[in-house]
Design a protein around this motif. Structure first.
Motif, mmCIF file in Angstrom:
data_model
loop_
_atom_site.group_PDB
_atom_site.id
_atom_site.type_symbol
_atom_site.label_atom_id
_atom_site.label_comp_id
_atom_site.label_asym_id
_atom_site.label_seq_id
_atom_site.Cartn_x
_atom_site.Cartn_y
_atom_site.Cartn_z
ATOM 1 N N GLY A 5 0.616 -1.156 0.168
ATOM 2 C CA GLY A 5 0.451 0.257 0.134
ATOM 3 C C GLY A 5 0.659 1.205 -0.274
ATOM 4 N N THR A 6 2.069 1.397 -0.189
ATOM 5 C CA THR A 6 2.667 2.390 -0.571
ATOM 6 C C THR A 6 2.793 3.473 -1.059
ATOM 7 O OG1 THR A 6 4.724 1.460 1.223
ATOM 8 C CG2 THR A 6 5.428 3.249 -0.975
ATOM 9 N N HIS A 7 2.407 4.678 -1.047
ATOM 10 C CA HIS A 7 2.084 5.371 -1.774
ATOM 11 C C HIS A 7 3.351 5.785 -2.791
ATOM 12 C CE1 HIS A 7 -0.935 7.079 1.438
ATOM 13 N NE2 HIS A 7 -1.609 5.930 1.029
ATOM 14 N N LEU A 8 3.525 5.856 -4.354
ATOM 15 C CA LEU A 8 4.006 6.075 -4.888
ATOM 16 C C LEU A 8 4.381 7.263 -5.796
ATOM 17 C CD1 LEU A 8 4.458 1.963 -6.456
ATOM 18 C CD2 LEU A 8 5.806 2.808 -4.184
ATOM 19 N N PHE A 9 3.521 7.882 -6.297
ATOM 20 C CA PHE A 9 3.128 8.864 -6.503
ATOM 21 C C PHE A 9 1.908 9.364 -7.000
ATOM 22 C CE2 PHE A 9 2.776 5.199 -10.410
ATOM 23 C CZ PHE A 9 1.744 5.757 -10.666
ATOM 24 N N PHE A 10 1.565 10.881 -7.451
ATOM 25 C CA PHE A 10 0.155 11.747 -8.511
ATOM 26 C C PHE A 10 1.021 11.735 -9.585
ATOM 27 C CE2 PHE A 10 -2.018 15.650 -8.994
ATOM 28 C CZ PHE A 10 -2.968 15.025 -8.109
ATOM 29 N N ARG A 11 0.270 11.078 -11.036
ATOM 30 C CA ARG A 11 0.724 11.691 -11.947
ATOM 31 C C ARG A 11 -0.414 12.225 -12.551
ATOM 32 N NH1 ARG A 11 2.060 6.131 -14.495
ATOM 33 N NH2 ARG A 11 -0.280 5.758 -14.582
ATOM 34 N N LEU A 12 -0.576 13.245 -12.498
ATOM 35 C CA LEU A 12 -1.246 14.302 -14.342
ATOM 36 C C LEU A 12 -1.622 13.181 -15.374
ATOM 37 C CD1 LEU A 12 0.032 17.575 -13.416
ATOM 38 C CD2 LEU A 12 -1.314 16.624 -11.994
ATOM 39 N N ASN A 13 -2.240 12.988 -15.651
ATOM 40 C CA ASN A 13 -3.106 12.586 -16.993
ATOM 41 C C ASN A 13 -2.462 13.866 -17.964
ATOM 42 O OD1 ASN A 13 -4.151 10.701 -15.534
ATOM 43 N ND2 ASN A 13 -6.144 11.172 -15.362
#
Length: 138
Positions: free
Chosen positions: A78-86
């Motif tokens: 469940g580690t948060h890896l990224f927030f990616r803009l589409n």
């Protein structure tokens, strides 16, 4: 002059490794309700553009948290890896995920109008409300 280099990290279980090349050593903070719900507090990220590589990609799950972005996490731990803009493919990587020599500096805060009153940062930062952020990128 700051020297930028690769920063490596991995999820808690070790199934996913990341190599990121941040655009700067600036840390940006998001106080929106979705980021706070996702991370349990403000989300602190390094902007890495599209310069991010993963090992163990088969263990990465994504969630479309809005019309404009996806959030990636390890399906094992469940580690948060990224927030990616589409639109641009830009990765914002949680700075705590990246091994560092401590040279990071808090630079900006967004959705400052949604920041709860129970915490604050002492650093002077460039602050934007949600409305100002959307107007800037419209």
């Amino acid at each position: 002059m700051e020297t930028l280099s690769e920063h490596k990290g991995r999820c808690v279980c070790g199934a996913v490794s990341i190599t990121a090349r941040p655009e700067s050593l600036n840390v940006d903070v998001c106080h929106c309700s979705t980021c706070r719900q996702w991370s349990g507090g403000p989300l602190m990220v390094a902007s890495c553009g599209t310069r991010v590589d993963f090992e163990g990609e088969e263990r990465i799950s994504t969630f479309a948290s809005s019309e404009w972005a996806q959030r990636g996490f390890c399906s094992g731990c469940g580690t948060h890896l990224f927030f990616r803009l589409n639109a641009s493919g830009q990765y914002l990587v949680p700075v705590g995920l990246l091994q560092s020599d401590g040279a990071w500096r808090l630079k900006s805060q967004v959705f400052i109008d949604q920041k709860p009153a129970f915490y604050s940062f002492c650093e002077r930062t460039h602050d934007l409300t949600g409305e100002e952020l959307f107007a800037k990128h419209a």
